[in-house]
Design a protein around this motif. Structure first.
Motif, PDB file in Angstrom:
ATOM      1  N   ALA A 461       0.816  -1.215   0.000  1.00 25.35           N
ATOM      2  CA  ALA A 461       0.000   0.000   0.000  1.00 25.35           C
ATOM      3  C   ALA A 461       0.851   1.267   0.000  1.00 25.35           C
ATOM      4  N   ASN A 462       2.034   1.202   0.621  1.00 28.97           N
ATOM      5  CA  ASN A 462       2.832   2.431   0.731  1.00 28.97           C
ATOM      6  C   ASN A 462       3.775   2.634  -0.466  1.00 28.97           C
ATOM      7  N   GLN A 463       3.720   1.721  -1.408  1.00 27.24           N
ATOM      8  CA  GLN A 463       4.621   1.868  -2.565  1.00 27.24           C
ATOM      9  C   GLN A 463       4.009   2.791  -3.619  1.00 27.24           C
ATOM     10  N   THR A 464       4.797   3.742  -4.097  1.00 23.59           N
ATOM     11  CA  THR A 464       4.280   4.633  -5.139  1.00 23.59           C
ATOM     12  C   THR A 464       4.247   3.879  -6.451  1.00 23.59           C
ATOM     13  N   LEU A 465       3.089   3.879  -7.041  1.00 19.96           N
ATOM     14  CA  LEU A 465       2.885   3.080  -8.244  1.00 19.96           C
ATOM     15  C   LEU A 465       2.738   3.992  -9.456  1.00 19.96           C
ATOM     16  N   SER A 466       3.376   3.616 -10.562  1.00 19.51           N
ATOM     17  CA  SER A 466       3.216   4.384 -11.803  1.00 19.51           C
ATOM     18  C   SER A 466       3.091   3.404 -12.963  1.00 19.51           C
ATOM     19  N   PHE A 467       2.252   3.761 -13.949  1.00 19.38           N
ATOM     20  CA  PHE A 467       2.162   2.920 -15.137  1.00 19.38           C
ATOM     21  C   PHE A 467       3.135   3.390 -16.225  1.00 19.38           C
ATOM     22  N   GLY A 468       3.946   4.396 -15.906  1.00 24.09           N
ATOM     23  CA  GLY A 468       4.898   4.925 -16.882  1.00 24.09           C
ATOM     24  C   GLY A 468       4.200   5.801 -17.906  1.00 24.09           C
ATOM     25  N   ARG A 469       4.777   5.858 -19.106  1.00 27.97           N
ATOM     26  CA  ARG A 469       4.182   6.713 -20.143  1.00 27.97           C
ATOM     27  C   ARG A 469       3.613   5.890 -21.296  1.00 27.97           C
ATOM     28  N   HIS A 470       4.069   4.642 -21.402  1.00 28.20           N
ATOM     29  CA  HIS A 470       3.629   3.797 -22.532  1.00 28.20           C
ATOM     30  C   HIS A 470       2.624   2.764 -22.044  1.00 28.20           C
ATOM     31  N   TYR A 471       1.500   3.218 -21.535  1.00 33.72           N
ATOM     32  CA  TYR A 471       0.555   2.239 -21.002  1.00 33.72           C
ATOM     33  C   TYR A 471      -0.769   2.307 -21.749  1.00 33.72           C
ATOM     34  N   ALA A 472      -1.479   1.184 -21.708  1.00 35.89           N
ATOM     35  CA  ALA A 472      -2.815   1.125 -22.316  1.00 35.89           C
ATOM     36  C   ALA A 472      -3.787   0.552 -21.308  1.00 35.89           C
ATOM     37  N   VAL A 473      -5.015   1.027 -21.395  1.00 40.72           N
ATOM     38  CA  VAL A 473      -6.070   0.589 -20.473  1.00 40.72           C
ATOM     39  C   VAL A 473      -6.991  -0.348 -21.246  1.00 40.72           C
ATOM     40  N   LEU A 474      -7.150  -1.554 -20.746  1.00 38.07           N
ATOM     41  CA  LEU A 474      -7.984  -2.534 -21.449  1.00 38.07           C
ATOM     42  C   LEU A 474      -9.284  -2.767 -20.677  1.00 38.07           C
ATOM     43  N   ASN A 475     -10.411  -2.446 -21.314  1.00 32.91           N
ATOM     44  CA  ASN A 475     -11.731  -2.621 -20.692  1.00 32.91           C
ATOM     45  C   ASN A 475     -12.450  -3.732 -21.454  1.00 32.91           C
ATOM     46  N   LEU A 476     -12.488  -4.888 -20.836  1.00 32.43           N
ATOM     47  CA  LEU A 476     -12.769  -6.096 -21.604  1.00 32.43           C
ATOM     48  C   LEU A 476     -14.190  -6.635 -21.451  1.00 32.43           C
ATOM     49  N   ALA A 508     -10.102  11.414 -18.073  1.00 30.38           N
ATOM     50  CA  ALA A 508      -9.815  12.760 -17.547  1.00 30.38           C
ATOM     51  C   ALA A 508      -8.320  13.101 -17.615  1.00 30.38           C
ATOM     52  N   GLN A 509      -7.493  12.135 -17.950  1.00 28.96           N
ATOM     53  CA  GLN A 509      -6.055  12.422 -18.045  1.00 28.96           C
ATOM     54  C   GLN A 509      -5.766  13.311 -19.247  1.00 28.96           C
ATOM     55  N   THR A 510      -4.763  14.151 -19.115  1.00 26.79           N
ATOM     56  CA  THR A 510      -4.356  14.960 -20.278  1.00 26.79           C
ATOM     57  C   THR A 510      -2.888  14.688 -20.602  1.00 26.79           C
ATOM     58  N   PRO A 511      -2.616  14.144 -21.757  1.00 28.07           N
ATOM     59  CA  PRO A 511      -3.586  13.590 -22.708  1.00 28.07           C
ATOM     60  C   PRO A 511      -4.075  12.242 -22.211  1.00 28.07           C
ATOM     61  N   PRO A 512      -5.256  11.798 -22.665  1.00 26.22           N
ATOM     62  CA  PRO A 512      -5.705  10.476 -22.233  1.00 26.22           C
ATOM     63  C   PRO A 512      -4.841   9.379 -22.848  1.00 26.22           C
ATOM     64  N   PRO A 513      -4.557   8.345 -22.089  1.00 28.43           N
ATOM     65  CA  PRO A 513      -3.807   7.221 -22.662  1.00 28.43           C
ATOM     66  C   PRO A 513      -4.712   6.414 -23.593  1.00 28.43           C
ATOM     67  N   LEU A 514      -4.133   5.436 -24.236  1.00 25.12           N
ATOM     68  CA  LEU A 514      -4.912   4.556 -25.127  1.00 25.12           C
ATOM     69  C   LEU A 514      -5.855   3.676 -24.298  1.00 25.12           C
ATOM     70  N   SER A 515      -7.154   3.752 -24.585  1.00 24.73           N
ATOM     71  CA  SER A 515      -8.128   2.859 -23.949  1.00 24.73           C
ATOM     72  C   SER A 515      -8.674   1.927 -25.019  1.00 24.73           C
ATOM     73  N   ILE A 516      -8.628   0.640 -24.744  1.00 27.63           N
ATOM     74  CA  ILE A 516      -9.152  -0.331 -25.713  1.00 27.63           C
ATOM     75  C   ILE A 516     -10.308  -1.096 -25.071  1.00 27.63           C
ATOM     76  N   PHE A 517     -11.448  -1.062 -25.723  1.00 26.48           N
ATOM     77  CA  PHE A 517     -12.609  -1.836 -25.276  1.00 26.48           C
ATOM     78  C   PHE A 517     -12.735  -3.053 -26.190  1.00 26.48           C
ATOM     79  N   THR A 592       2.923  -1.512 -20.895  1.00 27.06           N
ATOM     80  CA  THR A 592       2.172  -1.815 -19.668  1.00 27.06           C
ATOM     81  C   THR A 592       0.681  -1.809 -19.983  1.00 27.06           C
ATOM     82  N   VAL A 593      -0.030  -2.811 -19.503  1.00 20.90           N
ATOM     83  CA  VAL A 593      -1.479  -2.823 -19.712  1.00 20.90           C
ATOM     84  C   VAL A 593      -2.188  -2.924 -18.354  1.00 20.90           C
ATOM     85  N   VAL A 594      -3.343  -2.257 -18.266  1.00 18.77           N
ATOM     86  CA  VAL A 594      -4.115  -2.249 -17.008  1.00 18.77           C
ATOM     87  C   VAL A 594      -5.489  -2.815 -17.333  1.00 18.77           C
ATOM     88  N   LEU A 595      -5.840  -3.927 -16.698  1.00 17.52           N
ATOM     89  CA  LEU A 595      -7.034  -4.667 -17.101  1.00 17.52           C
ATOM     90  C   LEU A 595      -8.223  -4.488 -16.154  1.00 17.52           C
TER      91      LEU A 595
END
Ligand SMILES: Nc1nc2c(c(CN[C@H]3C=C[C@H](O)[C@@H]3O)cn2[C@@H]2O[C@H](COP(=O)(O)O)[C@@H](O)[C@H]2O)c(=O)[nH]1
Length: 669
Positions: A461-476, A508-517, A592-595
């Motif tokens: 919980a106390n670790q700072t987490l980052s997805f970096g700059r090359h990440y995509a959000v996958l909404n499956l 809401a991110q600027t710019p928004p990252p890639l979101s794939i549905f 990096t992908v976030v599922l």
């Protein structure tokens, strides 16, 4: 309502509502109710129960709607004719004096006090212009007002002066209040309307010595507004009964509101329209879907309060009271939600949980108010269906009053720290406590339902987490066919709210990252992508083509193509089966992908495995995953806590994902 014998009588049972038995005349009550409903809005505070605006009166501290009543009652007790419209436009009704009337027992002043003062003044002008008495001299000056003003001069224009004024005000105990009888006051009103002087009035309006003694011992003696000026004028010099009648010196009662009511000719609808026509502050309307929508909350509540205060007689007699709607604010919608009559769409629900404001006039606000009106009407119809004999007595007004009283009753029953206070002019957090009820329910429901966290994260919980700059959000697979299966359950509702919240935060991110549905559908009705023996036929077999409603993205989830969102067809468990997923990820140099998605044991598990195997850094948001029935309670937990961490794929909470967004980017896409 039947059990409690609920009726208009409940109105007068409220300790702070004015009653004839307390010495208020009918005109006093009319003017009190008008004043009260001019100001009957927005008492919320972001502060705690103890810190928020409170009015000290009768040895207690009052909040919310009651604080308004208490300040009016206290003002009258202290000799300020605060419920007399003509007083609001007099020189005596200075900002300082009015602030003293509404003074707080805490550091927080009455919310929107300045606006309220403006409303009083504006209403006074309108009443004077359109319903006033031409012969009346508006320059008669109440002495208490002057005294308040001078007491405040040292620190005039400064908020803290109000407290000094308050002390001063406390010393101004009205000891010479006339205690005329109700009948005399009513007579007086009739006579004034008829234009004839009344002897009875002259006699009873000025207190005799005996009356004076009684009045001195009465701490909370109301100052009827019909007499307030006279009372104040002889504050320090009790009237001498040997002198000529003081009645001649009495100003006429302020009948402007009475005239307004009489103009409506016993029609509630007409009175509401008159209010909206003449008074900008009663013109509560907005636009929705290109059309004008009129809620007229305060105008309707004024008519309803009159109706209840007079038990449907006299000034409260309206032949069409049934044409009023409930008073669309936030309290009753909140109660309707708590009772399960209204449900919030997941995006609204998560917005409430997030304590974000809904701007005034937002379509959600309009929908909530509109749905509340319709819900109360449906309740009414249901009552009449079950109890045809109630057709005449039960109307939207009574149901609204009942629900409001019920809400207050329940609020009193809650522990202080359980009460979530709310914004009012902005509706969003107004509905929070109802949302929190749902939240509480969802923690006890089956499946993965632990909101906000109960699956242990693989990231401390106390670790700072980052997805970096090359990440995509996958909404499956967030499609109607699958989502509608879980939506009615508390776990499903929580999951929808979580996932919608996440999707919006990403947008809401600027710019928004890639979101794939991904959407599951087939090229045509033959479903050529799967054969009868394909394992995926079990799931996909029931689904159709791209145009089928079942295969559309569930409406709670926003696909923002303008922001660059991609929607891919998918024909197997794995998110990249039969589409350009891997190609897109490679082309966009995603690492990096976030599922998120539905189901954990289907698309989530298979995609996490595959992309992990292809060297991607994979995160699964635990709160944004769910199983569909049939489900054994352990599937989710076993996958999220046992299987995925073993690879290791990162399993994180929604809170971690949201805070990681802040540490990530700007996204390269
Ligand atoms: N829909 C509806 N809204 C109502 C009332 C009343 C009070 N009506 C009296 C007359 C009959 C009843 O028995 C009541 O004794 C106040 N409000 C609104 O609530 C808000 C304040 O709330 P809180 O902070 O909790 O005190 C504020 O915007 C105020 O305008 C009602 O009846 N219906």
């Amino acid at each position: 309502m039947k059990e409690r014998g609920y009726s208009t009588q409940a109105w007068s049972e409220h300790e702070l509502h004015p009653k004839q038995s307390e010495g208020f005349s009918e005109i006093d009550i009319v003017n009190f109710v008008f004043t009260m409903d001019l100001l009957n809005f927005s008492f919320w505070s972001a502060l705690t129960e103890k810190e928020r605006f409170q009015v000290e009166y009768r040895g207690r501290r009052w909040t919310g709607y009651n604080s308004l009543l208490a300040s009016l009652r206290r003002g009258l007790d202290e000799g300020v004719p605060i419920t007399t419209p003509r007083y609001w436009r007099s020189r005596e009704a200075t900002e300082v004096t009015l602030r003293a009337v509404f003074r707080s027992a805490t550091a927080e002043p009455m919310p929107l006090l300045h606006e309220r003062v403006l409303i009083l003044r504006e209403a006074a002008e309108v009443l004077h212009e359109s319903f006033g008495d031409e012969d009346y001299d508006d320059n008669s000056v109440p002495a208490v007002g002057r005294q308040l003003e001078s007491a405040a001069t040292d620190e005039a224009h400064h908020a803290s002066s109000v407290e000094n004024v308050a002390d001063e005000l406390a010393a101004v105990t009205v000891t010479d209040v006339a205690t005329s009888t109700d009948a005399a006051m009513a007579d007086r009103r009739d006579d004034v309307l008829d234009g004839k002087p009344s002897e009875a009035t002259a006699e009873t309006a000025i207190p005799g010595a005996q009356d004076m003694e009684q009045a001195e011992g009465t701490e909370h003696q109301p100052v009827p507004d019909t007499q307030a000026h006279a009372v104040i004028q002889h504050e320090h010099a009790p009237p001498d009964p040997t002198q000529p009648s003081h009645a001649e010196a009495l100003p006429q009662p302020d009948l402007s509101v009475v005239r307004l009511i009489e103009k409506a000719e016993r029609s509630a609808g007409k009175l509401v329209n008159l209010l909206a026509k003449h008074f900008p502050c009663f013109r509560d309307e907005t636009r929705f879907d290109g059309r004008r929508v009129r809620f007229l909350k305060r105008a309707q509540i004024f008519v309803a309060d009159l109706w209840a205060a007079f038990n449907g007689t006299g000034y409260g007699a309206f032949d069409d009271i049934r044409c009023l709607t409930m008073f669309a604010d936030y309290r009753v919608p909140q109660m309707l939600h708590t009772l399960g009559v209204l449900s919030y769409s997941p995006p609204l629900l998560y917005r409430l949980r997030d304590k974000k404001e809904i701007p005034s006039g937002h379509s959600w606000e309009v929908q909530l108010r509109g749905c509340s009106i319709w819900a109360v009407e449906l309740i009414r119809r249901e009552i009449v269906r079950e109890h045809p004999e109630a057709e005449v007595e039960v109307n939207a007004v009574l149901i609204d009053f009942f629900l409001y009283d019920l809400a207050k009753e329940r609020e009193r029953g809650l522990e202080e720290d359980q009460i979530i206070k709310m914004r009012t002019s902005h509706l969003a957090t107004a509905l929070l406590s109802a949302a929190s009820t749902l939240q509480a329910q969802s923690t006890t429901a089956p499946g993965y339902d632990c909101y906000p966290t109960c699956i242990s994260s693989t990231v401390p919980a106390n670790q700072t987490l980052s997805f970096g700059r090359h990440y995509a959000v996958l909404n499956l697979d967030l499609i109607n066919a699958l989502v509608s299966g879980v939506a009615p359950t508390p776990a499903g509702s929580a999951w929808i709210a979580n996932t919608a919240r996440w999707i919006d935060a990403v947008h809401a991110q600027t710019p928004p990252p890639l979101s794939i549905f991904t959407r599951i559908y087939f090229s045509n009705s033959h479903k050529p992508e799967i054969g009868p023996a394909s394992p995926f036929a079990q799931v996909g077999g029931a689904l159709g083509t791209a145009s089928s409603n079942l295969t559309q993205v569930y409406p709670a989830f926003t696909v923002d193509e303008a922001a660059g969102d991609v929607v891919l067809q998918k024909t197997r468990y794995y998110a990249g089966a039969g589409n350009g997923l891997e190609e897109i990820l490679r082309a966009q140099q995603v690492d990096t992908v976030v599922l998120s998605g539905i189901r954990t044991s289907g698309v989530i598990l298979s995609t996490a495995y595959r992309l992990f195997d292809l060297d991607y850094k994979v995160y699964v948001i635990a709160n944004n995953t769910i199983e569909t029935p049939p489900n054994t309670p352990d599937i989710n937990t076993n996958i999220l806590e046992g299987v995925l961490p073993k690879l290791p794929v990162n399993v994180i909470t929604l809170e971690q994902a949201l805070s990681a967004l802040n540490n990530s980017g700007p996204a390269i896409y």
